[in-house]
Motif scaffolding. Structure first.
Motif, PDB file in Angstrom:
ATOM      1  N   CYS A 186       2.859  13.207  -1.960  1.00  0.00           N
ATOM      2  CA  CYS A 186       3.680  12.573  -0.928  1.00  0.00           C
ATOM      3  C   CYS A 186       3.792  13.460   0.310  1.00  0.00           C
ATOM      4  CB  CYS A 186       5.067  12.252  -1.477  1.00  0.00           C
ATOM      5  SG  CYS A 186       5.083  10.853  -2.644  1.00  0.00           S
ATOM      6  N   GLN A 219       0.631  12.923   2.070  1.00  0.00           N
ATOM      7  CA  GLN A 219       0.679  11.613   2.719  1.00  0.00           C
ATOM      8  C   GLN A 219       1.425  11.684   4.040  1.00  0.00           C
ATOM      9  OE1 GLN A 219      -0.786   8.860   1.362  1.00  0.00           O
ATOM     10  NE2 GLN A 219      -0.254   7.609   3.135  1.00  0.00           N
ATOM     11  N   SER A 267       1.380   5.392  -1.217  1.00  0.00           N
ATOM     12  CA  SER A 267       2.380   5.644  -0.168  1.00  0.00           C
ATOM     13  C   SER A 267       3.668   4.879  -0.413  1.00  0.00           C
ATOM     14  CB  SER A 267       1.809   5.279   1.203  1.00  0.00           C
ATOM     15  OG  SER A 267       1.425   3.912   1.239  1.00  0.00           O
ATOM     16  N   PRO A 275      -2.410  12.643   6.212  1.00  0.00           N
ATOM     17  CA  PRO A 275      -2.920  11.452   5.534  1.00  0.00           C
ATOM     18  C   PRO A 275      -4.419  11.239   5.703  1.00  0.00           C
ATOM     19  CG  PRO A 275      -1.688  10.855   7.510  1.00  0.00           C
ATOM     20  CD  PRO A 275      -1.447  12.314   7.279  1.00  0.00           C
TER      21      PRO A 275
END
Length: 562
Positions: free
Chosen positions: A507, A510, A539, A514
Protein backbone atom coordinates in the motif's frame (compact mmCIF):
# COMPACT_ATOMS: atom_id res chain seq x y z
CA UNK A 1 33.43 -11.31 7.88
CA UNK A 2 35.62 -12.08 4.90
CA UNK A 3 37.85 -10.16 2.56
CA UNK A 4 36.31 -7.10 0.99
CA UNK A 5 37.59 -4.58 -1.49
CA UNK A 6 38.51 -1.01 -0.64
CA UNK A 7 36.29 1.81 -1.86
CA UNK A 8 37.12 5.07 -3.60
CA UNK A 9 35.07 8.18 -2.92
CA UNK A 10 36.24 10.26 -5.86
CA UNK A 11 36.73 9.75 -9.56
CA UNK A 12 34.58 8.18 -12.20
CA UNK A 13 32.20 5.43 -11.03
CA UNK A 14 32.97 1.94 -12.30
CA UNK A 15 30.43 -0.59 -13.48
CA UNK A 16 27.38 -1.05 -11.30
CA UNK A 17 28.12 -4.22 -9.38
CA UNK A 18 28.93 -5.45 -5.92
CA UNK A 19 32.25 -4.34 -4.50
CA UNK A 20 34.18 -7.30 -5.90
CA UNK A 21 33.04 -6.70 -9.45
CA UNK A 22 30.38 -9.38 -9.82
CA UNK A 23 26.61 -9.15 -10.50
CA UNK A 24 27.24 -6.39 -13.03
CA UNK A 25 24.29 -4.33 -14.24
CA UNK A 26 23.52 -4.23 -17.94
CA UNK A 27 25.94 -1.95 -19.79
CA UNK A 28 23.03 0.22 -20.95
CA UNK A 29 22.24 1.35 -17.39
CA UNK A 30 23.49 4.88 -16.70
CA UNK A 31 25.30 6.17 -13.63
CA UNK A 32 24.01 9.38 -12.04
CA UNK A 33 26.53 11.51 -10.13
CA UNK A 34 24.54 14.26 -8.39
CA UNK A 35 26.43 16.86 -6.37
CA UNK A 36 23.34 18.23 -4.59
CA UNK A 37 19.87 17.22 -3.46
CA UNK A 38 18.45 19.29 -6.31
CA UNK A 39 20.49 17.20 -8.73
CA UNK A 40 19.04 14.03 -7.20
CA UNK A 41 15.52 15.38 -7.68
CA UNK A 42 16.24 16.27 -11.30
CA UNK A 43 17.67 12.82 -12.07
CA UNK A 44 14.75 11.01 -10.44
CA UNK A 45 12.32 13.12 -12.45
CA UNK A 46 14.17 12.56 -15.72
CA UNK A 47 14.41 8.75 -15.75
CA UNK A 48 11.62 6.15 -15.66
CA UNK A 49 13.75 3.52 -13.88
CA UNK A 50 15.82 4.62 -10.89
CA UNK A 51 17.80 3.06 -8.05
CA UNK A 52 19.99 4.61 -5.39
CA UNK A 53 23.55 3.29 -5.06
CA UNK A 54 26.16 3.64 -2.37
CA UNK A 55 29.43 1.74 -2.46
CA UNK A 56 27.92 -1.30 -4.17
CA UNK A 57 27.72 -3.52 -1.08
CA UNK A 58 25.33 -5.99 -2.71
CA UNK A 59 25.21 -9.54 -4.00
CA UNK A 60 21.81 -9.29 -5.67
CA UNK A 61 21.88 -7.76 -9.14
CA UNK A 62 18.14 -7.93 -9.78
CA UNK A 63 17.51 -5.70 -6.78
CA UNK A 64 20.65 -3.55 -7.08
CA UNK A 65 20.16 -2.52 -10.73
CA UNK A 66 17.59 0.10 -11.71
CA UNK A 67 16.75 -1.86 -14.85
CA UNK A 68 18.44 -3.20 -17.95
CA UNK A 69 17.82 -0.49 -20.55
CA UNK A 70 19.25 2.92 -21.40
CA UNK A 71 16.37 4.70 -19.66
CA UNK A 72 17.53 3.21 -16.33
CA UNK A 73 19.85 5.06 -13.96
CA UNK A 74 21.58 4.19 -10.71
CA UNK A 75 22.16 7.35 -8.67
CA UNK A 76 25.42 7.29 -6.70
CA UNK A 77 24.68 8.92 -3.33
CA UNK A 78 28.34 8.98 -2.24
CA UNK A 79 29.11 11.79 -4.70
CA UNK A 80 26.98 14.58 -3.30
CA UNK A 81 29.56 17.27 -2.65
CA UNK A 82 29.27 17.54 1.16
CA UNK A 83 29.45 13.75 1.45
CA UNK A 84 32.32 13.42 -1.01
CA UNK A 85 34.32 16.16 0.72
CA UNK A 86 33.80 14.59 4.16
CA UNK A 87 34.64 11.06 3.06
CA UNK A 88 37.79 12.27 1.30
CA UNK A 89 38.93 14.24 4.38
CA UNK A 90 37.00 13.24 7.53
CA UNK A 91 36.52 16.20 9.87
CA UNK A 92 37.46 16.27 13.54
CA UNK A 93 34.48 17.52 15.59
CA UNK A 94 36.94 19.59 17.63
CA UNK A 95 36.95 22.19 14.88
CA UNK A 96 33.36 23.10 15.77
CA UNK A 97 34.48 24.43 19.17
CA UNK A 98 35.66 27.61 17.43
CA UNK A 99 33.02 27.87 14.70
CA UNK A 100 29.44 26.69 14.21
CA UNK A 101 28.74 23.48 12.33
CA UNK A 102 27.82 24.50 8.78
CA UNK A 103 24.28 23.47 7.84
CA UNK A 104 25.71 21.77 4.74
CA UNK A 105 27.96 19.48 6.80
CA UNK A 106 26.72 15.89 6.28
CA UNK A 107 26.63 14.92 9.98
CA UNK A 108 24.60 17.00 12.44
CA UNK A 109 24.57 15.93 16.11
CA UNK A 110 21.83 17.08 18.50
CA UNK A 111 23.07 16.20 21.99
CA UNK A 112 19.89 17.43 23.70
CA UNK A 113 17.65 15.14 21.66
CA UNK A 114 20.34 12.45 21.44
CA UNK A 115 20.05 12.14 17.68
CA UNK A 116 22.30 12.43 14.66
CA UNK A 117 21.18 13.41 11.18
CA UNK A 118 23.49 12.10 8.47
CA UNK A 119 23.62 12.18 4.69
CA UNK A 120 22.67 8.80 3.22
CA UNK A 121 25.98 8.39 1.37
CA UNK A 122 28.16 8.60 4.48
CA UNK A 123 29.46 5.20 5.52
CA UNK A 124 28.60 3.62 8.84
CA UNK A 125 32.30 3.57 9.78
CA UNK A 126 32.76 7.28 9.12
CA UNK A 127 29.65 8.08 11.14
CA UNK A 128 30.71 5.95 14.12
CA UNK A 129 34.23 7.40 14.12
CA UNK A 130 32.89 10.94 14.00
CA UNK A 131 30.44 10.29 16.84
CA UNK A 132 33.10 8.69 19.02
CA UNK A 133 35.18 11.88 18.73
CA UNK A 134 32.23 14.19 19.41
CA UNK A 135 33.47 14.72 22.97
CA UNK A 136 34.02 18.45 23.42
CA UNK A 137 30.59 19.44 24.72
CA UNK A 138 28.18 17.37 26.84
CA UNK A 139 29.71 13.89 26.56
CA UNK A 140 33.48 13.70 27.26
CA UNK A 141 33.54 10.09 26.02
CA UNK A 142 31.66 10.88 22.82
CA UNK A 143 28.59 9.21 21.31
CA UNK A 144 27.76 6.02 19.46
CA UNK A 145 24.88 4.07 17.96
CA UNK A 146 23.04 1.64 20.20
CA UNK A 147 24.10 -1.26 17.97
CA UNK A 148 25.96 -1.42 14.69
CA UNK A 149 26.99 -3.91 12.03
CA UNK A 150 30.10 -6.07 11.63
CA UNK A 151 30.88 -4.71 8.17
CA UNK A 152 30.91 -0.91 8.47
CA UNK A 153 31.87 0.25 4.99
CA UNK A 154 28.44 0.29 3.43
CA UNK A 155 26.60 3.61 3.34
CA UNK A 156 24.27 4.38 6.19
CA UNK A 157 21.43 4.81 3.69
CA UNK A 158 21.93 1.31 2.31
CA UNK A 159 22.46 -0.20 5.76
CA UNK A 160 19.17 1.20 7.04
CA UNK A 161 17.28 0.34 3.86
CA UNK A 162 18.16 -3.36 4.27
CA UNK A 163 17.86 -3.68 8.09
CA UNK A 164 21.59 -4.22 8.60
CA UNK A 165 22.29 -4.95 12.22
CA UNK A 166 24.49 -5.79 15.14
CA UNK A 167 23.24 -7.85 18.07
CA UNK A 168 20.85 -6.18 20.50
CA UNK A 169 17.61 -7.00 22.24
CA UNK A 170 17.19 -3.31 23.07
CA UNK A 171 18.22 -1.37 19.97
CA UNK A 172 17.49 -3.89 17.23
CA UNK A 173 18.69 -3.29 13.68
CA UNK A 174 19.91 0.04 12.35
CA UNK A 175 16.41 0.51 10.94
CA UNK A 176 14.92 0.22 14.43
CA UNK A 177 17.19 3.05 15.57
CA UNK A 178 15.74 5.31 12.87
CA UNK A 179 14.00 8.49 14.01
CA UNK A 180 13.28 10.10 10.66
CA UNK A 181 14.39 10.16 7.05
CA UNK A 182 14.13 12.27 3.92
CA UNK A 183 13.46 10.75 0.54
CA UNK A 184 13.09 11.88 -3.06
CA UNK A 185 9.89 10.33 -4.41
CA UNK A 186 9.00 9.24 -7.94
CA UNK A 187 7.66 12.69 -8.82
CA UNK A 188 10.92 14.35 -7.75
CA UNK A 189 9.55 15.83 -4.54
CA UNK A 190 11.61 15.72 -1.34
CA UNK A 191 9.58 14.48 1.63
CA UNK A 192 10.25 13.65 5.24
CA UNK A 193 8.91 10.61 7.09
CA UNK A 194 8.67 10.36 10.86
CA UNK A 195 6.54 8.01 12.95
CA UNK A 196 4.66 10.95 14.40
CA UNK A 197 3.74 12.58 11.10
CA UNK A 198 3.11 9.49 8.98
CA UNK A 199 3.42 6.22 10.94
CA UNK A 200 2.24 3.97 8.08
CA UNK A 201 4.71 5.33 5.54
CA UNK A 202 7.48 5.43 8.12
CA UNK A 203 7.00 1.73 8.83
CA UNK A 204 7.43 1.13 5.11
CA UNK A 205 10.38 3.47 4.58
CA UNK A 206 12.26 2.18 7.63
CA UNK A 207 13.23 -0.94 5.65
CA UNK A 208 12.41 0.38 2.19
CA UNK A 209 14.94 -1.70 0.21
CA UNK A 210 15.14 1.22 -2.24
CA UNK A 211 11.60 0.47 -3.44
CA UNK A 212 9.94 3.71 -2.34
CA UNK A 213 12.42 6.38 -3.42
CA UNK A 214 15.95 7.71 -3.01
CA UNK A 215 16.86 8.32 0.62
CA UNK A 216 18.93 11.49 1.05
CA UNK A 217 19.38 11.71 4.81
CA UNK A 218 18.64 9.77 7.95
CA UNK A 219 18.10 10.69 11.60
CA UNK A 220 19.19 8.04 14.11
CA UNK A 221 19.03 7.75 17.86
CA UNK A 222 22.45 7.91 19.51
CA UNK A 223 23.68 7.16 23.02
CA UNK A 224 26.67 8.28 25.09
CA UNK A 225 29.75 6.08 24.87
CA UNK A 226 30.44 4.16 28.04
CA UNK A 227 32.86 1.48 29.22
CA UNK A 228 31.79 -1.99 28.12
CA UNK A 229 33.30 -5.25 29.37
CA UNK A 230 33.61 -8.03 26.82
CA UNK A 231 33.69 -11.68 27.89
CA UNK A 232 34.56 -14.76 25.85
CA UNK A 233 33.35 -18.36 26.00
CA UNK A 234 34.48 -21.13 23.66
CA UNK A 235 31.93 -23.96 23.79
CA UNK A 236 31.54 -26.78 21.34
CA UNK A 237 28.86 -26.33 18.72
CA UNK A 238 26.64 -28.89 20.46
CA UNK A 239 26.88 -27.06 23.77
CA UNK A 240 26.16 -23.75 22.09
CA UNK A 241 23.12 -25.14 20.27
CA UNK A 242 21.86 -26.59 23.56
CA UNK A 243 22.24 -23.19 25.25
CA UNK A 244 20.24 -21.49 22.48
CA UNK A 245 17.58 -24.19 22.76
CA UNK A 246 17.33 -23.37 26.48
CA UNK A 247 16.77 -19.70 25.63
CA UNK A 248 14.22 -20.69 22.99
CA UNK A 249 12.26 -22.84 25.41
CA UNK A 250 12.27 -20.20 28.15
CA UNK A 251 11.10 -17.52 25.74
CA UNK A 252 8.32 -19.58 24.15
CA UNK A 253 7.04 -20.74 27.53
CA UNK A 254 6.98 -17.17 28.84
CA UNK A 255 5.28 -15.92 25.69
CA UNK A 256 2.62 -18.62 25.93
CA UNK A 257 2.02 -17.66 29.57
CA UNK A 258 1.90 -13.95 28.72
CA UNK A 259 4.68 -13.31 31.23
CA UNK A 260 6.44 -10.18 29.92
CA UNK A 261 9.18 -10.13 32.55
CA UNK A 262 10.01 -13.78 31.94
CA UNK A 263 10.21 -13.08 28.21
CA UNK A 264 12.70 -10.30 28.90
CA UNK A 265 14.76 -12.54 31.16
CA UNK A 266 14.95 -15.14 28.41
CA UNK A 267 16.00 -12.65 25.74
CA UNK A 268 18.53 -11.10 28.11
CA UNK A 269 20.57 -14.29 27.86
CA UNK A 270 21.41 -13.49 24.21
CA UNK A 271 21.30 -9.68 24.37
CA UNK A 272 24.43 -8.27 22.69
CA UNK A 273 25.73 -11.83 22.19
CA UNK A 274 27.76 -12.50 19.06
CA UNK A 275 29.15 -15.89 18.12
CA UNK A 276 31.57 -17.17 15.49
CA UNK A 277 30.84 -20.75 14.52
CA UNK A 278 33.80 -22.52 12.92
CA UNK A 279 31.81 -25.11 11.02
CA UNK A 280 34.56 -27.62 10.09
CA UNK A 281 35.78 -27.96 13.68
CA UNK A 282 32.35 -27.60 15.36
CA UNK A 283 33.73 -24.95 17.70
CA UNK A 284 32.26 -21.57 18.68
CA UNK A 285 33.66 -18.30 20.02
CA UNK A 286 30.93 -16.47 21.94
CA UNK A 287 31.31 -12.86 23.04
CA UNK A 288 28.96 -11.29 25.58
CA UNK A 289 28.97 -7.87 27.20
CA UNK A 290 28.27 -6.21 30.51
CA UNK A 291 27.95 -2.54 31.38
CA UNK A 292 26.35 -0.41 34.13
CA UNK A 293 22.97 0.07 32.46
CA UNK A 294 22.44 -3.55 31.48
CA UNK A 295 20.07 -5.96 33.28
CA UNK A 296 16.94 -7.84 32.14
CA UNK A 297 14.89 -4.62 32.24
CA UNK A 298 17.27 -3.30 29.54
CA UNK A 299 15.65 -5.67 27.03
CA UNK A 300 12.61 -4.56 25.02
CA UNK A 301 10.22 -7.04 23.44
CA UNK A 302 9.29 -4.81 20.51
CA UNK A 303 10.77 -1.63 19.12
CA UNK A 304 7.78 0.43 18.06
CA UNK A 305 8.38 3.46 15.83
CA UNK A 306 5.98 5.44 17.99
CA UNK A 307 7.63 4.37 21.23
CA UNK A 308 9.35 7.65 22.10
CA UNK A 309 9.42 11.31 21.05
CA UNK A 310 11.04 11.91 17.71
CA UNK A 311 12.74 14.80 15.95
CA UNK A 312 12.37 16.01 12.42
CA UNK A 313 15.32 15.33 10.13
CA UNK A 314 17.38 18.38 9.16
CA UNK A 315 18.42 19.24 5.63
CA UNK A 316 21.57 17.56 4.48
CA UNK A 317 24.61 19.36 4.55
CA UNK A 318 25.39 20.27 -12.64
CA UNK A 319 24.09 16.67 -12.59
CA UNK A 320 26.41 14.20 -14.35
CA UNK A 321 25.00 11.22 -16.20
CA UNK A 322 27.75 8.92 -17.40
CA UNK A 323 28.14 5.49 -18.90
CA UNK A 324 29.53 2.67 -16.82
CA UNK A 325 33.26 2.05 -16.91
CA UNK A 326 34.37 -1.55 -16.93
CA UNK A 327 36.41 -2.87 -14.03
CA UNK A 328 37.83 -6.36 -13.71
CA UNK A 329 36.35 -8.45 -10.89
CA UNK A 330 38.46 -9.88 -8.10
CA UNK A 331 40.20 -12.92 -9.61
CA UNK A 332 39.66 -16.45 -8.29
CA UNK A 333 41.96 -17.74 -5.59
CA UNK A 334 42.39 -21.48 -6.19
CA UNK A 335 43.87 -21.94 -2.72
CA UNK A 336 40.48 -21.15 -1.16
CA UNK A 337 38.82 -23.95 -3.14
CA UNK A 338 41.59 -26.52 -2.89
CA UNK A 339 40.53 -29.98 -1.77
CA UNK A 340 41.58 -30.79 1.77
CA UNK A 341 42.00 -27.13 2.78
CA UNK A 342 38.79 -26.85 4.78
CA UNK A 343 40.30 -27.03 8.26
CA UNK A 344 43.33 -24.96 7.27
CA UNK A 345 41.25 -21.95 6.25
CA UNK A 346 38.80 -22.37 9.11
CA UNK A 347 41.60 -22.46 11.69
CA UNK A 348 43.37 -19.52 10.06
CA UNK A 349 40.26 -17.33 10.37
CA UNK A 350 39.64 -18.47 13.93
CA UNK A 351 43.19 -17.45 14.85
CA UNK A 352 42.72 -14.09 13.13
CA UNK A 353 39.60 -13.47 15.23
CA UNK A 354 41.26 -14.13 18.58
CA UNK A 355 42.49 -10.54 19.17
CA UNK A 356 39.05 -9.17 18.24
CA UNK A 357 37.12 -11.36 20.67
CA UNK A 358 39.62 -11.14 23.53
CA UNK A 359 38.11 -10.23 26.92
CA UNK A 360 38.58 -6.74 28.30
CA UNK A 361 36.93 -3.40 29.04
CA UNK A 362 36.75 -0.87 26.23
CA UNK A 363 34.70 2.08 25.01
CA UNK A 364 31.56 1.02 23.16
CA UNK A 365 33.00 1.73 19.72
CA UNK A 366 35.83 -0.76 20.32
CA UNK A 367 34.06 -3.24 22.56
CA UNK A 368 31.38 -4.33 20.12
CA UNK A 369 32.70 -6.33 17.20
CA UNK A 370 33.15 -4.86 13.75
CA UNK A 371 35.60 -5.20 10.88
CA UNK A 372 38.40 -2.64 11.09
CA UNK A 373 39.43 -0.51 8.14
CA UNK A 374 42.90 -2.07 8.21
CA UNK A 375 41.34 -5.54 7.95
CA UNK A 376 39.27 -4.31 5.06
CA UNK A 377 42.36 -2.97 3.30
CA UNK A 378 44.53 -5.99 4.09
CA UNK A 379 42.04 -8.53 2.75
CA UNK A 380 40.85 -6.49 -0.24
CA UNK A 381 40.92 -8.61 -3.35
CA UNK A 382 42.14 -11.72 -1.53
CA UNK A 383 39.44 -13.96 -2.99
CA UNK A 384 35.93 -13.50 -4.37
CA UNK A 385 33.01 -14.62 -2.26
CA UNK A 386 29.24 -14.38 -1.95
CA UNK A 387 27.74 -13.47 1.40
CA UNK A 388 24.42 -14.87 2.57
CA UNK A 389 22.45 -14.19 5.73
CA UNK A 390 19.38 -15.88 7.13
CA UNK A 391 17.09 -14.59 9.87
CA UNK A 392 15.58 -17.36 12.01
CA UNK A 393 12.74 -16.83 14.52
CA UNK A 394 14.09 -17.16 18.05
CA UNK A 395 11.21 -19.50 18.77
CA UNK A 396 12.90 -22.02 16.45
CA UNK A 397 16.55 -20.99 16.87
CA UNK A 398 17.87 -23.76 19.10
CA UNK A 399 15.87 -26.47 17.36
CA UNK A 400 17.11 -25.11 14.05
CA UNK A 401 20.76 -25.26 15.07
CA UNK A 402 20.37 -28.82 16.27
CA UNK A 403 18.57 -30.03 13.15
CA UNK A 404 20.82 -28.27 10.66
CA UNK A 405 23.86 -29.25 12.72
CA UNK A 406 22.85 -32.90 12.42
CA UNK A 407 22.93 -32.52 8.63
CA UNK A 408 26.20 -30.57 8.59
CA UNK A 409 27.96 -33.21 10.70
CA UNK A 410 26.24 -36.26 9.20
CA UNK A 411 29.11 -38.75 8.60
CA UNK A 412 27.35 -40.14 5.54
CA UNK A 413 27.27 -36.78 3.74
CA UNK A 414 28.87 -33.99 5.80
CA UNK A 415 28.30 -30.43 4.64
CA UNK A 416 31.11 -28.66 6.47
CA UNK A 417 33.52 -28.89 3.52
CA UNK A 418 31.45 -26.13 1.90
CA UNK A 419 32.70 -23.55 4.41
CA UNK A 420 35.94 -21.64 4.85
CA UNK A 421 35.18 -18.71 7.18
CA UNK A 422 33.28 -18.94 10.49
CA UNK A 423 29.57 -18.20 10.52
CA UNK A 424 28.60 -15.07 12.46
CA UNK A 425 25.53 -15.39 14.71
CA UNK A 426 23.73 -12.40 16.26
CA UNK A 427 20.38 -11.67 17.90
CA UNK A 428 17.85 -8.84 17.60
CA UNK A 429 14.43 -8.12 19.02
CA UNK A 430 11.09 -7.53 17.31
CA UNK A 431 10.54 -4.25 15.45
CA UNK A 432 7.47 -2.71 13.85
CA UNK A 433 8.76 -2.11 10.32
CA UNK A 434 6.94 -3.86 7.49
CA UNK A 435 9.90 -5.48 5.72
CA UNK A 436 12.15 -5.97 8.71
CA UNK A 437 12.92 -9.67 9.01
CA UNK A 438 12.19 -9.08 12.73
CA UNK A 439 8.67 -7.80 12.05
CA UNK A 440 7.10 -10.89 13.69
CA UNK A 441 9.43 -11.38 16.64
CA UNK A 442 13.03 -11.68 17.88
CA UNK A 443 15.56 -13.34 15.62
CA UNK A 444 18.79 -15.26 15.42
CA UNK A 445 20.78 -14.09 12.38
CA UNK A 446 23.38 -16.32 10.70
CA UNK A 447 25.83 -14.69 8.30
CA UNK A 448 27.80 -17.08 6.06
CA UNK A 449 30.09 -16.84 3.06
CA UNK A 450 30.70 -19.02 0.03
CA UNK A 451 34.39 -18.77 -0.90
CA UNK A 452 34.46 -21.88 -3.04
CA UNK A 453 32.18 -21.41 -6.04
CA UNK A 454 33.84 -18.34 -7.57
CA UNK A 455 37.38 -19.67 -7.07
CA UNK A 456 36.59 -23.20 -8.27
CA UNK A 457 34.24 -22.37 -11.13
CA UNK A 458 31.66 -24.88 -9.92
CA UNK A 459 28.66 -24.70 -7.60
CA UNK A 460 29.30 -25.10 -3.88
CA UNK A 461 26.54 -27.66 -3.39
CA UNK A 462 27.35 -28.32 0.27
CA UNK A 463 27.05 -24.65 1.13
CA UNK A 464 23.83 -24.22 -0.87
CA UNK A 465 22.31 -27.28 0.80
CA UNK A 466 22.96 -25.64 4.18
CA UNK A 467 21.21 -22.43 3.11
CA UNK A 468 18.32 -24.53 1.82
CA UNK A 469 18.06 -26.30 5.17
CA UNK A 470 17.85 -22.99 7.03
CA UNK A 471 15.07 -21.89 4.69
CA UNK A 472 13.08 -25.11 4.72
CA UNK A 473 13.60 -26.42 8.25
CA UNK A 474 13.82 -23.15 10.18
CA UNK A 475 11.51 -20.72 8.38
CA UNK A 476 14.47 -18.43 7.73
CA UNK A 477 14.02 -15.14 5.92
CA UNK A 478 16.80 -13.82 3.68
CA UNK A 479 18.66 -10.57 4.34
CA UNK A 480 17.46 -7.95 1.86
CA UNK A 481 20.93 -6.92 0.71
CA UNK A 482 22.75 -10.23 0.39
CA UNK A 483 22.95 -13.30 -1.80
CA UNK A 484 20.55 -16.21 -2.07
CA UNK A 485 17.49 -14.66 -3.66
CA UNK A 486 17.76 -16.18 -7.14
CA UNK A 487 18.45 -19.67 -5.76
CA UNK A 488 16.43 -19.76 -2.55
CA UNK A 489 13.51 -17.37 -3.13
CA UNK A 490 12.38 -18.07 -6.67
CA UNK A 491 8.97 -16.61 -7.40
CA UNK A 492 9.05 -14.80 -4.06
CA UNK A 493 5.73 -15.03 -2.23
CA UNK A 494 5.72 -11.96 -0.03
CA UNK A 495 2.22 -12.64 1.27
CA UNK A 496 3.48 -15.95 2.68
CA UNK A 497 6.94 -14.87 3.88
CA UNK A 498 5.68 -11.62 5.46
CA UNK A 499 2.04 -12.53 6.07
CA UNK A 500 1.29 -9.72 8.51
CA UNK A 501 3.02 -6.82 6.77
CA UNK A 502 3.68 -7.49 3.08
CA UNK A 503 0.50 -5.91 1.79
CA UNK A 504 0.85 -2.84 4.04
CA UNK A 505 4.20 -2.26 2.36
CA UNK A 506 2.44 -2.74 -0.97
CA UNK A 507 0.00 0.00 0.00
CA UNK A 508 2.93 2.34 0.64
CA UNK A 509 4.24 1.49 -2.84
CA UNK A 510 0.77 2.11 -4.26
CA UNK A 511 0.80 5.58 -2.72
CA UNK A 512 4.40 6.63 -3.38
CA UNK A 513 5.45 4.78 -6.54
CA UNK A 514 2.44 3.30 -8.35
CA UNK A 515 4.21 3.32 -11.74
CA UNK A 516 7.15 1.27 -10.44
CA UNK A 517 9.99 3.74 -11.02
CA UNK A 518 11.99 2.12 -8.20
CA UNK A 519 10.96 -1.49 -8.89
CA UNK A 520 14.42 -2.60 -10.18
CA UNK A 521 14.79 -5.84 -12.15
CA UNK A 522 13.35 -8.08 -9.45
CA UNK A 523 9.97 -9.64 -10.17
CA UNK A 524 9.02 -10.09 -6.52
CA UNK A 525 7.30 -6.75 -6.00
CA UNK A 526 3.81 -8.19 -6.51
CA UNK A 527 0.69 -7.64 -4.43
CA UNK A 528 -2.76 -9.18 -4.68
CA UNK A 529 -5.80 -9.01 -2.44
CA UNK A 530 -9.14 -10.65 -1.91
CA UNK A 531 -12.27 -9.53 -0.10
CA UNK A 532 -14.86 -12.08 0.94
CA UNK A 533 -12.85 -14.72 -0.91
CA UNK A 534 -13.01 -12.85 -4.24
CA UNK A 535 -10.10 -11.08 -5.98
CA UNK A 536 -10.33 -7.28 -5.83
CA UNK A 537 -8.11 -4.46 -7.11
CA UNK A 538 -5.24 -4.21 -4.66
CA UNK A 539 -5.59 -0.42 -4.35
CA UNK A 540 -9.14 -0.87 -3.06
CA UNK A 541 -7.70 -2.48 0.08
CA UNK A 542 -5.31 0.36 0.92
CA UNK A 543 -6.09 2.93 3.59
CA UNK A 544 -4.22 5.83 5.16
CA UNK A 545 -2.92 3.45 7.83
CA UNK A 546 -1.98 0.54 5.56
CA UNK A 547 -3.71 -2.60 4.32
CA UNK A 548 -7.38 -2.88 5.22
CA UNK A 549 -8.46 -5.49 7.75
CA UNK A 550 -11.48 -6.10 5.51
CA UNK A 551 -9.18 -7.65 2.90
CA UNK A 552 -6.86 -10.62 2.79
CA UNK A 553 -3.30 -10.40 1.46
CA UNK A 554 -3.26 -13.02 -1.27
CA UNK A 555 -0.32 -14.98 -2.71
CA UNK A 556 0.88 -14.44 -6.24
CA UNK A 557 -1.11 -16.31 -8.83
CA UNK A 558 1.44 -16.14 -11.65
CA UNK A 559 3.66 -18.90 -10.22
CA UNK A 560 3.87 -21.29 -7.32
CA UNK A 561 5.93 -20.68 -4.18
CA UNK A 562 9.51 -21.87 -4.30
Amino acid sequence: MGPVASHQYCGLPTELSNFQGYFECDDAVKVGRPSSIEDVQALVSAFPHVKASGVGHSWWRQQFCAGNTSDSINIVMTELKPTLDFMAAPADPKQWTSQPVPPSFPIQVDEDKQTVTVAAGVTQRALLDYLSEYRYWKQPAGWTLGAFAWFLDQTIGGAVATASHGSSMRYGTLSAQLRGLKMVLANGSLVEFTPEKNPHLFRAAGVGVGRLGVTTEITLKIKPQLPVTRSLLQPSFRDFATAIKTVQDAYTAAKKAGDTEAMKRALFQVDETQAFWAVPTASVQVTSYSHPEKDPSFVVLNISPAGEPLVQGMNGPGDDVVAQVEKAPVPPNPRMAAAGSTRFWSNMYVQALRPKVAPGTFESRRAFLSMSDSETATTAGFAPYDQYEVAIPLERAGTCLMEVGNEIYNPARPLYDGFRTPLLLRFTTKEDLYLSPASDGPLMWINMEDYISRSSGRPNDLFQRTVQLFRQRCGARLHWGKAGWPQHAKCFQGAQEYPNTWCSFGCAVQELDPAGKFASEWDGWRWQATRGGQPVPFSSCCTASGFSTQCKCAPRSDCSAA
